[in-house]
Design an enzyme around this catalytic site. Structure first.
Site, PDB file in Angstrom:
ATOM      1  N   HIS A   1       0.732  -1.400   0.012  1.00 46.41           N
ATOM      2  CA  HIS A   1      -0.150  -0.116   0.027  1.00 46.41           C
ATOM      3  C   HIS A   1       0.860   1.277   0.015  1.00 46.41           C
ATOM      4  CE1 HIS A   1      -3.560  -2.207   0.586  1.00 46.41           C
ATOM      5  NE2 HIS A   1      -3.151  -2.906   1.828  1.00 46.41           N
TER       6      HIS A   1
ATOM      7  N   THR B   1      -6.033   7.658   7.588  1.00 47.58           N
ATOM      8  CA  THR B   1      -6.442   7.911   6.190  1.00 47.58           C
ATOM      9  C   THR B   1      -6.536   6.466   5.422  1.00 47.58           C
ATOM     10  OG1 THR B   1      -4.199   8.131   5.135  1.00 47.58           O
ATOM     11  CG2 THR B   1      -5.475   9.977   5.830  1.00 47.58           C
ATOM     12  N   THR B   2      -6.293   5.243   6.123  1.00 46.18           N
ATOM     13  CA  THR B   2      -6.411   3.901   5.725  1.00 46.18           C
ATOM     14  C   THR B   2      -7.227   3.253   6.664  1.00 46.18           C
ATOM     15  OG1 THR B   2      -4.336   3.428   6.874  1.00 46.18           O
ATOM     16  CG2 THR B   2      -4.218   4.113   4.440  1.00 46.18           C
TER      17      THR B   2
ATOM     18  N   HIS C   1       3.863  11.585   5.406  1.00 46.51           N
ATOM     19  CA  HIS C   1       2.982  11.556   6.668  1.00 46.51           C
ATOM     20  C   HIS C   1       4.204  10.876   7.676  1.00 46.51           C
ATOM     21  CE1 HIS C   1      -1.242  10.892   4.952  1.00 46.51           C
ATOM     22  NE2 HIS C   1      -0.661  12.243   5.094  1.00 46.51           N
TER      23      HIS C   1
ATOM     24  N   HIS D   1       2.288   9.073   0.348  1.00 42.07           N
ATOM     25  CA  HIS D   1       0.881   8.856  -0.430  1.00 42.07           C
ATOM     26  C   HIS D   1       1.126   9.804  -1.824  1.00 42.07           C
ATOM     27  CE1 HIS D   1      -1.503   6.689   2.548  1.00 42.07           C
ATOM     28  NE2 HIS D   1      -1.018   7.780   3.434  1.00 42.07           N
TER      29      HIS D   1
ATOM     30  N   HIS E   1       5.893   7.372   5.885  1.00 44.34           N
ATOM     31  CA  HIS E   1       5.437   6.659   4.789  1.00 44.34           C
ATOM     32  C   HIS E   1       5.030   8.056   3.822  1.00 44.34           C
ATOM     33  CE1 HIS E   1       1.607   6.980   7.110  1.00 44.34           C
ATOM     34  NE2 HIS E   1       0.978   7.049   5.652  1.00 44.34           N
TER      35      HIS E   1
END
Length: 229
Positions: free
Chosen positions: A67, A177-178, A111, A94, A92
């Site tokens: 992901h 957000t996941t 993030h 996005h 991590h």
């Protein structure tokens, strides 16, 4: 609806619009009222509460979970926010970015995930417009495993490299957000923006099979604070 965590993704029947129906554990994704990310508009201008970064460690591992790609950090790097102390857990990415500012969509977002001793989370968001390559993002790309898995790092990217020059930020209460989209997350989205190159964006998305951003969520009755320090 199952009662255990289920597979999820960013497209098709496992995409963000369906997260809440994939598992009982994911119900906040569809039923929550303080979800993230958001489009940051109509802010309340305030001075403080101050934030301060005390980062000293370097990343000790890089992980690709399919992901996103993570940098993991040992104990010793902390964030002080509104009188509370949170320890850096990892970084991590996005791409495209998840948060928007005044409707602007950004090319990427890092993030910085922190946790206090009671398990409460504070996440710092760093936004990147398309432009010149980012040394910060390149360091993550250089460390990232090509496929799902984890690698130990020697002299990994320093945590201190992630501290922005300006500490002005947007603050609000939101969620992961996941999945499971748990709420009660303190969000600190920095007001200064970096740049990331098209090649870096393509590489980031290649590592995880495509874009990995959740669409913006309704702000509802929440206030967003524009904090100057």
């Amino acid at each position: 609806m199952t009662t255990e965590a289920a597979r999820w993704g960013y497209g098709g029947s496992e995409g963000p619009e369906d997260w809440g129906s994939l598992s009982e554990a994911y119900r906040p994704c569809s039923e929550g009222v303080e979800q993230s990310p958001v489009n940051i508009t109509e802010c309340v201008q305030v001075e403080g509460p101050d934030i301060a970064f005390y980062y000293s460690a370097s990343a000790i591992a890089a992980r690709n979970n399919g992901h996103t790609v993570y940098l993991d950090f040992p104990a010793g790097s902390t964030l002080d926010a509104a009188g509370l102390r949170y320890e850096l857990q990892g970084v991590h990415y996005h791409s495209p970015a998840e948060h928007q500012v005044g409707g602007e969509r950004f090319a990427g977002e890092l993030h910085l995930v922190h946790q206090d001793t009671d398990g409460n989370l504070a996440v710092v968001g760093l936004l990147f417009r398309l432009g010149n390559p980012s040394p910060l993002v390149q360091a993550l790309l250089d460390a990232a495993p090509e496929t799902v898995g984890s690698v130990a790092l020697q002299d990994g990217p320093p945590a201190a490299d992630h501290v922005p020059a300006s500490l002005d930020y947007f603050g609000y209460e939101g969620s992961l957000t996941t999945p499971p989209c748990s709420e009660g997350v303190r969000w600190i989205v920095m007001q200064s923006f970096g740049t990331v190159s098209e090649a870096q964006v393509e590489r980031l998305q290649t590592l995880t099979g495509g874009p990995n951003n959740r669409p913006v969520q309704p702000i509802g009755g929440r206030e967003i604070f524009a904090v100057s320090q």
